[in-house]
Structures are given as C-alpha cells and as structure tokens.
Scaffold this active site. Structure first.
Site, PDB file in Angstrom:
ATOM      1  N   ASP A 185      -9.702   0.510  -7.391  1.00  9.16           N
ATOM      2  CA  ASP A 185      -8.482   1.042  -7.997  1.00  9.16           C
ATOM      3  C   ASP A 185      -8.547   1.091  -9.517  1.00  9.16           C
ATOM      4  O   ASP A 185      -8.003   2.017 -10.134  1.00  9.16           O
ATOM      5  CB  ASP A 185      -7.234   0.302  -7.503  1.00  9.16           C
ATOM      6  CG  ASP A 185      -7.325  -1.212  -7.621  1.00  9.16           C
ATOM      7  OD1 ASP A 185      -8.233  -1.724  -8.307  1.00  9.16           O
ATOM      8  OD2 ASP A 185      -6.483  -1.897  -7.014  1.00  9.16           O
ATOM      9  N   THR A 186      -9.224   0.139 -10.139  1.00  7.58           N
ATOM     10  CA  THR A 186      -9.322   0.173 -11.595  1.00  7.58           C
ATOM     11  C   THR A 186     -10.197   1.329 -12.058  1.00  7.58           C
ATOM     12  O   THR A 186      -9.936   1.931 -13.106  1.00  7.58           O
ATOM     13  CB  THR A 186      -9.870  -1.155 -12.144  1.00  7.58           C
ATOM     14  OG1 THR A 186      -9.116  -2.234 -11.599  1.00  7.58           O
ATOM     15  CG2 THR A 186      -9.779  -1.195 -13.665  1.00  7.58           C
ATOM     16  N   GLY A 234       0.842  -1.185   0.000  1.00  7.34           N
ATOM     17  CA  GLY A 234       0.000   0.000   0.000  1.00  7.34           C
ATOM     18  C   GLY A 234       0.876   1.233   0.000  1.00  7.34           C
ATOM     19  O   GLY A 234       2.067   1.167   0.326  1.00  7.34           O
TER      20      GLY A 234
END
Length: 460
Positions: free
Chosen positions: A225-226, A8
C-alpha cells in the site's frame, strides 16, 4: 475475539486528462482473530468481502476495465495444490520474536542489510518464514495481495514492491536471494515468479467472472500500500520528503540508488522498492495507532463513542510545550490499554503524565510529529539531500493538529493530501497499463496535483 480492527475497501476509480476521482463502493472490517496457535487474519471473511465488493462495483459501473490489489506488507498465505493451508498469521503474533533470534544466529543483521537493504522490523517475512512449521508443506507462499490475485485469477506471482518487504529480495538485483533463503532453511521453491507493477496477472476465473458480472483483468499495481501511496504523492520538488500516515507513518524520500551505509543501517532506514524501479528510502514510525488505540481504550472505559474531531479541537487548545515520549518505544507496539502504556513511558522518562484527555491527546500528536521530524532530518542527512518540504498523505493528512505540529517540529512546510493516496496510486498504475494515463511517474503526480490540491501548513 477481535482485539482491534482495521478496514478494507473496494473503490471505483475514474480517470481522464484532468479527472481523477474515487468512489467508495464498500468498507468492511478486517481485524485479527485469536486462535489456539496464535494471532491470525480472518482471510476467508476478507476474501468474501472483496468478491462482494467487486460484484457491487460492476453493478454500479459496468464500464470498469480492470482490478488492482494493494494491502499491508509482510504477511502471507501458504498454498498446497491451490488450497490455503491455514488462515494467514498476523504480523503482531508473538512467534516473530523467536524468528528474529533464529535468523540472526545464522545471518547477522549487518549482513542482512547489505543483502536486502531492509530496516530491522521483528515481523519482516523472513522472520515469520523461519518459524512457520507449515511452510515445508506448502508449494507456494503468497503475500496477501498476491494471494488475493491468485484466488481471483489462478495465477501465482509475487509483485516486486511487496516482495521487497520480505527480506528475501536482493536490494540491488530485485530478484529472490535464493542463497539467503537456503541458509535460513526457507524453501525457495515456494517463492513465486516476480512481476513488476503494470503487469497483467491474468483474467478472472470463469466462475468469478460470471458471479461478478464481467470478465476483467487483474493488473499488478504497487501492491504494498505504501508503494501505491507514493505513486500519488504530488512531490513538489526533488528535495521533498514524504510521510504516508495511517496506523504507521512511513517517512522518507524517493531514490534511484540504495544507500547501504553503516549510518543508514544504524538509523534503521529501509529500501523498499517502489513503482518504476524507485527506492522508497524510509523509516517506519509508529503513527496514528497510538491515538486510535488510546481512543479505543477510553471508549471501552466510557461505554460510549468519542468524537475524534472534537477531541482534537480540544487538544489544539493545549500548549504545544507538553511532555513528549518516544513514539517508537517497543512497549507501545502491542494492543491493549494504550493510555497506561504511554503513561508508563512518560514516567520512565521522568515526565509528568497529562491530567486530561485533550492534553493526553496533544502529547500523543506532538510525540508522533517529533518522531516524524526526526526521521525527515535523518532521511535528508543519509541521502545527502537538502530537504525543502514534506508531503503528508493518507488518513493522517486530515489531522490538522498533526500536520501543523509536523511543520513546526521539522521547520519545513507540510503539504497535506491527498487522503486517498494509496487508492489513487493503485488506479493510476492500472490506467497507465491500459493506456489511459500518462507514462511517467512525474506526469502521474502532476495529474494528482491538478486534481487534488494539497493543504499547506507553514511553520508557526
């Protein structure tokens, strides 16, 4: 035990008329942990790293104006009276297999597809919910970025782009499918209110604001996230495909209407929501997971680190007409001795296993590229588009061998970059909400194109 590990990050974004920059503040491990009841995330450690990173970010840049959170999809935490009941399960935990069987006994997949538009993935959230014995004890189920936002602000919401990966969001309505949840025995009362990217979720809790050093709003971005990555894909034409490539390769096109045909279902194409109501019509392809797991196994065998750029340089010298394997073979989805797993798939297909590591790496890269090219062709066929280019963003855009192989196998030029598409998309949505960035996706993408020129790979 940590069988493998991702990372992360906390990053600072700076934006202006012709400026779009990122600064890495901190990078920290984020991997699964085996517990007595299965595979979990070490969420307590993840959250601790996030707060420490935010504190350092404000120290470095006191002018920070907001916070946005994105993460992987499908996994969640259960709350009761504001407390986490247990560390969130990891999507690769075997319990998902039982969830698939039980859900499909109640609602056949063909009906699910018409309702939620999602491709079949055995770890989609509704399969996890079905077998989660603690769900009945919870008063809220929050996906990972929503859980982090709750801990930061005290506000319980579900951001729509990530909620669309649960399987419980109506593909046309964009609202929770309460009737489906009831049929599956999933308590709909645990599903929080939905918000769109750009919504101000809330201000930091007073004690956190004091610790971090500034009172800041948390803004909903494309929290999957995509979804954030696709915001920052500098699409060169309406007929461009995209690949967001990291552990997974998300291959598809952006649509304004769903394609809920039998052909789309049989091709296992999904409709995940994007920013501004777009559909990310895509297929999940196993990405650099295959290469990273293979390298990890070799490093364990050698007891020493492997230089990946050197390995890829050596692989580039191997002829491209090497034996291929199905990158999406289900036997390759679990961790552990990836070289042996790939060798078994090659043997089963009657192919010769490469006898050197560079050749083995070349076979992996070419097989991933072949899967990418196939998914791009299918995306074009199903959407009725004559695709003219591929934008490849994320960590995979640094892999020149993969970019060239994808161009060669698809017959389309590949435009590689930006590498940090997810973080850029996150920052752009925050900035737009604050009035510091253009209003439309097209204008946001034009800013990306001006500030992060992609590298072009033409067919050989």
């Amino acid at each position: 035990m940590r069988p493998w590990c991702d990372f992360g990050r906390v990053m600072i974004g700076r934006i202006g008329d012709d400026t779009l920059d990122l600064e890495l503040v901190t990078r920290f491990p984020n991997g699964p942990v085996e517990r007595d009841d299965g595979l979990h995330w070490d969420f307590d450690a993840l959250y601790r790293h996030i707060v420490e990173g935010l504190t350092e970010a404000v120290r470095r840049e006191p002018a920070i104006e907001s916070i946005g959170i994105d993460s992987w999809a499908v996994d969640y935490g259960l709350l009761r009276d504001g407390e986490l009941l247990t560390q969130p399960f990891h999507y690769r935990d075997p319990r998902c297999e039982r969830g698939v069987v039980e859900v499909h006994e109640v609602v056949p997949f063909a009906e699910l597809y018409q309702r939620n538009g999602l491709q079949f993935l055995p770890f989609n959230t509704l399969y996890q919910y079905r077998v989660d014995e603690r769900l009945a004890d919870a008063d809220a189920a929050l996906l990972i970025p929503d859980l982090i936002a709750f801990l930061l602000t005290g506000t319980r919401v579900a951001e729509r782009t990530n909620a669309s990966t649960t399987g419980l969001l109506g593909v046309r309505s964009g609202e929770w499918d309460v009737e489906l949840a009831d049929r599956l025995g999933i308590p709909s009362a645990a599903l929080p209110a939905l918000v769109n990217p750009g919504t101000r979720i809330g201000m930091l809790r007073p004690e956190l604001a004091a610790r971090i050093g500034k009172d800041l709003p948390v803004i909903a971005v494309g929290s999957h996230d995509t979804a954030s990555a696709v915001v920052a894909v500098p699409l060169s034409s309406p007929n461009a495909a995209y690949i967001s490539c990291g552990t997974w390769g998300l291959v598809g096109v952006e649509l304004s209407e769903p394609v809920l045909t039998d052909a789309a279902r049989e091709a296992n194409f999904t409709h995940e929501l994007g920013v501004d109501g777009r559909y990310r019509f895509l297929h999940n392809v196993t990405g650099l997971w295959l290469l990273s797991e293979t390298v990890r196994a070799w490093e364990a065998e050698d007891g020493a680190a492997i230089d990946l750029p050197d390995l890829l340089d050596a692989a580039s010298a191997v002829p491209a007409d090497i034996a291929l394997f199905d990158a999406n073979d289900v036997s390759l989805s679990a961790p552990g001795d990836m070289p042996a797993r790939i060798a078994a798939v090659l043997h089963a297909g009657g192919s010769v296993v490469p006898d050197s590591r560079p050749a083995f790496a070349r076979a992996i890269v070419e097989s991933i590229a072949a899967a990418f090219a196939s998914a791009v062709r299918t995306a074009g066929d199903l959407s009725g588009r004559q695709l003219d280019s591929i934008h490849l963003v994320g960590g995979g855009s640094l892999n020149r061998l993969l970019c060239q192989a994808t161009a060669d196998r698809s017959g389309l030029p590949v435009l590689a970059g930006p590498v940090e598409a997810t973080a850029l998309g996150n920052v752009l949505v925050q900035a737009r909400t604050l009035g510091a960035a253009p209003a439309t996706l097209e204008e946001l993408r034009a800013l990306v194109a001006r500030t992060h020129e992609p590298m072009r790979f033409d067919t050989s």
